[in-house]
Scaffold this motif. Structure first.
Motif, PDB file in Angstrom:
ATOM      1  N   MET A 229      45.407  19.985  55.785  1.00 38.62           N
ATOM      2  CA  MET A 229      45.974  19.193  54.718  1.00 38.62           C
ATOM      3  C   MET A 229      44.936  18.926  53.633  1.00 38.62           C
ATOM      4  N   MET A 230      43.714  18.661  54.054  1.00 43.55           N
ATOM      5  CA  MET A 230      42.661  18.410  53.063  1.00 43.55           C
ATOM      6  C   MET A 230      42.415  19.656  52.213  1.00 43.55           C
ATOM      7  N   GLY A 231      42.600  20.833  52.783  1.00 39.67           N
ATOM      8  CA  GLY A 231      42.431  22.070  52.014  1.00 39.67           C
ATOM      9  C   GLY A 231      43.391  22.145  50.845  1.00 39.67           C
ATOM     10  N   ALA A 232      44.631  21.702  51.072  1.00 38.54           N
ATOM     11  CA  ALA A 232      45.620  21.674  49.989  1.00 38.54           C
ATOM     12  C   ALA A 232      45.186  20.696  48.898  1.00 38.54           C
ATOM     13  N   ILE A 233      44.652  19.558  49.308  1.00 34.71           N
ATOM     14  CA  ILE A 233      44.219  18.537  48.354  1.00 34.71           C
ATOM     15  C   ILE A 233      43.012  19.027  47.554  1.00 34.71           C
ATOM     16  N   VAL A 234      42.056  19.656  48.238  1.00 34.53           N
ATOM     17  CA  VAL A 234      40.894  20.216  47.538  1.00 34.53           C
ATOM     18  C   VAL A 234      41.365  21.228  46.494  1.00 34.53           C
ATOM     19  N   GLY A 235      42.235  22.149  46.912  1.00 35.50           N
ATOM     20  CA  GLY A 235      42.732  23.163  45.988  1.00 35.50           C
ATOM     21  C   GLY A 235      43.434  22.558  44.791  1.00 35.50           C
ATOM     22  N   ASP A 236      44.242  21.544  45.037  1.00 38.46           N
ATOM     23  CA  ASP A 236      44.964  20.880  43.950  1.00 38.46           C
ATOM     24  C   ASP A 236      43.991  20.272  42.943  1.00 38.46           C
ATOM     25  N   ILE A 237      43.008  19.547  43.445  1.00 33.87           N
ATOM     26  CA  ILE A 237      42.057  18.874  42.552  1.00 33.87           C
ATOM     27  C   ILE A 237      41.243  19.893  41.764  1.00 33.87           C
ATOM     28  N   VAL A 238      40.722  20.912  42.446  1.00 33.70           N
ATOM     29  CA  VAL A 238      39.915  21.922  41.762  1.00 33.70           C
ATOM     30  C   VAL A 238      40.754  22.670  40.724  1.00 33.70           C
ATOM     31  N   GLY A 239      41.991  22.994  41.069  1.00 33.74           N
ATOM     32  CA  GLY A 239      42.852  23.739  40.155  1.00 33.74           C
ATOM     33  C   GLY A 239      43.466  22.928  39.039  1.00 33.74           C
ATOM     34  N   SER A 240      43.380  21.610  39.133  1.00 30.13           N
ATOM     35  CA  SER A 240      44.065  20.740  38.175  1.00 30.13           C
ATOM     36  C   SER A 240      43.680  21.005  36.720  1.00 30.13           C
ATOM     37  N   VAL A 241      42.441  21.302  36.470  1.00 34.90           N
ATOM     38  CA  VAL A 241      41.974  21.473  35.089  1.00 34.90           C
ATOM     39  C   VAL A 241      42.212  22.877  34.547  1.00 34.90           C
ATOM     40  N   TYR A 242      42.671  23.782  35.406  1.00 29.75           N
ATOM     41  CA  TYR A 242      42.876  25.158  34.975  1.00 29.75           C
ATOM     42  C   TYR A 242      44.351  25.536  34.839  1.00 29.75           C
ATOM     43  N   GLU A 243      45.254  24.636  35.205  1.00 30.03           N
ATOM     44  CA  GLU A 243      46.678  24.972  35.155  1.00 30.03           C
ATOM     45  C   GLU A 243      47.131  25.324  33.743  1.00 30.03           C
ATOM     46  N   TRP A 244      46.723  24.559  32.774  1.00 29.87           N
ATOM     47  CA  TRP A 244      47.143  24.801  31.392  1.00 29.87           C
ATOM     48  C   TRP A 244      46.074  25.523  30.594  1.00 29.87           C
ATOM     49  N   HIS A 245      44.932  25.733  31.225  1.00 30.24           N
ATOM     50  CA  HIS A 245      43.809  26.439  30.593  1.00 30.24           C
ATOM     51  C   HIS A 245      43.312  27.475  31.588  1.00 30.24           C
TER      52      HIS A 245
ATOM     53  N   LEU B 280      43.596  33.902  39.346  1.00 27.43           N
ATOM     54  CA  LEU B 280      44.835  34.629  39.083  1.00 27.43           C
ATOM     55  C   LEU B 280      45.555  34.109  37.849  1.00 27.43           C
ATOM     56  N   GLY B 281      45.241  32.873  37.447  1.00 26.88           N
ATOM     57  CA  GLY B 281      45.939  32.257  36.325  1.00 26.88           C
ATOM     58  C   GLY B 281      47.250  31.657  36.796  1.00 26.88           C
ATOM     59  N   GLY B 282      48.021  31.156  35.883  1.00 26.38           N
ATOM     60  CA  GLY B 282      49.309  30.570  36.245  1.00 26.38           C
ATOM     61  C   GLY B 282      49.185  29.130  36.695  1.00 26.38           C
ATOM     62  N   ASP B 283      49.970  28.775  37.678  1.00 26.28           N
ATOM     63  CA  ASP B 283      50.062  27.402  38.181  1.00 26.28           C
ATOM     64  C   ASP B 283      48.873  27.115  39.103  1.00 26.28           C
ATOM     65  N   SER B 284      47.695  26.983  38.509  1.00 22.18           N
ATOM     66  CA  SER B 284      46.435  26.974  39.243  1.00 22.18           C
ATOM     67  C   SER B 284      46.335  25.894  40.309  1.00 22.18           C
TER      68      SER B 284
END
Length: 183
Positions: free
Chosen positions: A1-17, A132-136
């Protein structure tokens, strides 16, 4: 579960950029948790004690919208923690209770067969997903949950991701840790 949270936080700034490189810092000052973390914690809450999200899952009044997007795979990682993996290894089949919980967590919003399959299939990876881009944030949350199961998470990454969470989410994680250690 923490892996999903880490990924979400790290990817948060790249979703729209979006970026197309694997050479970037995992954590930046402007990182944040998104609805992906909140929904993952909501599934954990429902698994632990049938919170409001659990009531919605089991309600006759829920209204899924036949989605086959990635949201069902993004939030499913708590279900994987409670599945009998020995059963899977011995038989090649999903345990009936695990499959049902995964399906319920998906069908709240993603009741299209492809949305359910995405949740079922999700039971240095985060960088690949983000590149990969997209919904980071969502791609990294899905990848992070798989990577955690395969490789674990270094303590420094767990600690850094934890520092981005608010107190209600930290509370869910503390209770989740106790819940899964009962077995």
């Amino acid at each position: 579960m923490m892996g999903a949270i880490v990924g979400d936080i790290v990817g948060s700034v790249y979703e729209w950029h979006n970026i197309k490189t694997k050479d970037f810092p995992l954590f930046r000052d402007d990182c944040f948790f998104t609805d992906d973390t909140v929904m993952t914690c909501a599934v954990a809450e429902a698994v632990m004690n049938g919170g409001r999200f659990g009531s919605w899952i089991f309600s006759d009044n829920r209204e899924p919208y036949n989605s086959y997007g990635n949201g069902s795979a993004m939030r499913v990682s708590p279900c994987a923690w409670i599945m009998d993996c020995g059963f899977c290894a011995r038989t090649g089949m999903w345990p009936s209770n695990g499959r049902a919980r995964v399906q319920l967590s998906a069908e709240v919003t993603h009741n299209h067969p492809e949305g359910v399959k995405g949740a079922m299939a999700t039971a240095d990876a985060i960088r690949n997903a983000i590149s990969l881009g997209g919904d980071s944030d969502t791609l990294a949350a899905i990848t992070g949950s798989i990577a955690e199961a395969a490789y674990g998470i270094p303590d420094w990454i767990k600690d850094k991701a934890y520092s981005y969470l608010d107190e209600p989410l930290k509370d869910v994680l503390r209770r989740w840790k106790k819940f899964i250690s009962k077995d």
